[in-house]
Design a protein around this motif. Structure first.
Motif, PDB file in Angstrom:
ATOM      1  N   ALA A 138       1.618  14.413 -30.650  1.00  0.00           N
ATOM      2  CA  ALA A 138       1.854  13.918 -32.014  1.00  0.00           C
ATOM      3  C   ALA A 138       1.389  14.916 -33.068  1.00  0.00           C
ATOM      4  O   ALA A 138       1.529  14.666 -34.261  1.00  0.00           O
ATOM      5  CB  ALA A 138       1.141  12.579 -32.208  1.00  0.00           C
ATOM      6  N   GLY A 139       0.829  16.019 -32.628  1.00  0.00           N
ATOM      7  CA  GLY A 139       0.380  17.043 -33.564  1.00  0.00           C
ATOM      8  C   GLY A 139      -1.128  17.100 -33.705  1.00  0.00           C
ATOM      9  O   GLY A 139      -1.651  17.863 -34.520  1.00  0.00           O
ATOM     10  N   THR A 186      11.188   9.430 -34.730  1.00  0.00           N
ATOM     11  CA  THR A 186      10.887  10.706 -35.358  1.00  0.00           C
ATOM     12  C   THR A 186      10.959  11.796 -34.294  1.00  0.00           C
ATOM     13  O   THR A 186      10.996  11.489 -33.096  1.00  0.00           O
ATOM     14  CB  THR A 186       9.457  10.689 -35.943  1.00  0.00           C
ATOM     15  OG1 THR A 186       8.533  10.450 -34.869  1.00  0.00           O
ATOM     16  CG2 THR A 186       9.298   9.632 -37.030  1.00  0.00           C
ATOM     17  N   ARG A 233       9.762  13.505 -28.774  1.00  0.00           N
ATOM     18  CA  ARG A 233       9.037  14.441 -27.895  1.00  0.00           C
ATOM     19  C   ARG A 233       8.113  13.685 -26.937  1.00  0.00           C
ATOM     20  O   ARG A 233       8.081  13.950 -25.733  1.00  0.00           O
ATOM     21  CB  ARG A 233       8.244  15.442 -28.739  1.00  0.00           C
ATOM     22  CG  ARG A 233       7.503  16.483 -27.942  1.00  0.00           C
ATOM     23  CD  ARG A 233       6.880  17.602 -28.780  1.00  0.00           C
ATOM     24  NE  ARG A 233       6.202  17.179 -29.992  1.00  0.00           N
ATOM     25  CZ  ARG A 233       6.675  17.348 -31.234  1.00  0.00           C
ATOM     26  NH1 ARG A 233       7.846  17.939 -31.431  1.00  0.00           N
ATOM     27  NH2 ARG A 233       5.992  16.939 -32.272  1.00  0.00           N
ATOM     28  N   GLU A 257       8.554  13.508 -33.337  1.00  0.00           N
ATOM     29  CA  GLU A 257       7.350  13.314 -32.514  1.00  0.00           C
ATOM     30  C   GLU A 257       7.545  12.200 -31.495  1.00  0.00           C
ATOM     31  O   GLU A 257       7.148  12.345 -30.330  1.00  0.00           O
ATOM     32  CB  GLU A 257       6.138  12.991 -33.401  1.00  0.00           C
ATOM     33  CG  GLU A 257       5.709  14.139 -34.283  1.00  0.00           C
ATOM     34  CD  GLU A 257       6.445  14.194 -35.624  1.00  0.00           C
ATOM     35  OE1 GLU A 257       6.153  15.110 -36.413  1.00  0.00           O
ATOM     36  OE2 GLU A 257       7.317  13.336 -35.886  1.00  0.00           O
ATOM     37  N   SER A 258       8.165  11.079 -31.904  1.00  0.00           N
ATOM     38  CA  SER A 258       8.374   9.989 -30.938  1.00  0.00           C
ATOM     39  C   SER A 258       9.393  10.403 -29.883  1.00  0.00           C
ATOM     40  O   SER A 258       9.285  10.001 -28.716  1.00  0.00           O
ATOM     41  CB  SER A 258       8.791   8.688 -31.631  1.00  0.00           C
ATOM     42  OG  SER A 258      10.107   8.729 -32.141  1.00  0.00           O
ATOM     43  N   ILE A 318      -0.025  11.221 -38.449  1.00  0.00           N
ATOM     44  CA  ILE A 318       1.156  11.609 -39.210  1.00  0.00           C
ATOM     45  C   ILE A 318       1.251  10.695 -40.426  1.00  0.00           C
ATOM     46  O   ILE A 318       1.154   9.467 -40.294  1.00  0.00           O
ATOM     47  CB  ILE A 318       2.423  11.492 -38.341  1.00  0.00           C
ATOM     48  CG1 ILE A 318       2.310  12.436 -37.139  1.00  0.00           C
ATOM     49  CG2 ILE A 318       3.673  11.757 -39.157  1.00  0.00           C
ATOM     50  CD1 ILE A 318       3.287  12.113 -36.024  1.00  0.00           C
ATOM     51  N   HIS A 346       8.000   5.160 -31.167  1.00  0.00           N
ATOM     52  CA  HIS A 346       7.712   5.196 -32.609  1.00  0.00           C
ATOM     53  C   HIS A 346       6.941   3.942 -33.033  1.00  0.00           C
ATOM     54  O   HIS A 346       5.927   4.050 -33.739  1.00  0.00           O
ATOM     55  CB  HIS A 346       9.006   5.321 -33.410  1.00  0.00           C
ATOM     56  CG  HIS A 346       8.780   5.383 -34.889  1.00  0.00           C
ATOM     57  ND1 HIS A 346       8.332   6.515 -35.518  1.00  0.00           N
ATOM     58  CD2 HIS A 346       8.914   4.443 -35.843  1.00  0.00           C
ATOM     59  CE1 HIS A 346       8.204   6.268 -36.821  1.00  0.00           C
ATOM     60  NE2 HIS A 346       8.553   5.012 -37.034  1.00  0.00           N
TER      61      HIS A 346
END
Length: 177
Positions: free
Chosen positions: A108-109, A124, A129, A126-127, A113, A148
């Motif tokens: 998620a980084g 998104t 990935r 991220e979701s 977020i 998500h």
């Protein structure tokens, strides 16, 4: 629903087992209302023996039959079997030295977020990935829309609207070491 919003939704979760439990429950929500799942959450916890992955991973056909007869939960063969398989996948990750919390938060980084601007977003990058990586590890019912919603629930995404008092509160919780 108000209590859930005010006390749980969006609060950052870093505990791997709790993240896994929430992901499994979100998988059961696919195609249903969150209200339905929320009101059945205690029944899910009882039926799935407190969502202990090491217990759920050993469920047998007898357990599947027991769960399919339990009127307190969503009775879907595919979702019940996915929950068992997801426990096995979770344990496989742990056996390989992959911490579930570190794994998903990194994807998620590594930080929360910022959302809350477009309530109509259902997935998104991220979701997408995280969904892809979970599927690679054998997880089921973890499509990008489900992931998500899960990311929102566990505070990976702060989707409280900017004027909501919880927006700043969960932001501060995410930054708290």
């Amino acid at each position: 629903m108000v209590k859930y919003h005010d006390e749980e939704w969006g609060t950052p979760v870093r505990d791997g087992r709790e993240l896994w439990e929430t992901l499994v429950i979100d998988g059961f929500q696919a195609g249903l209302s969150w209200r339905t799942i929320l009101y059945k959450r205690d029944a899910f916890r009882a039926a799935f023996k407190g969502f202990k992955p090491e217990v759920v991973a050993r469920f047998t056909e007898r357990d599947v039959e027991r769960l399919m007869a339990d009127k307190g939960i969503v009775r879907s063969h595919a979702k019940v079997r996915a929950a068992i398989g997801n426990a096995q996948a979770y344990l496989d990750m742990m056996a390989r030295g992959e911490d579930f919390s570190t794994f998903v938060w990194t994807l998620a980084g590594g930080r929360q977020i910022e959302g809350g601007k477009n309530v109509h977003v259902t997935q998104t990058p991220e979701s997408e990935r995280i969904s892809k990586e979970l599927k690679k590890r054998g997880f089921k019912f973890v499509g990008p829309v489900t992931v998500h919603a899960w990311m929102q629930a566990v505070g990976m995404i702060n989707d409280h609207e900017p004027h909501c008092y919880r927006h700043e509160e969960v932001r501060e919780l995410a930054n708290d070491p």
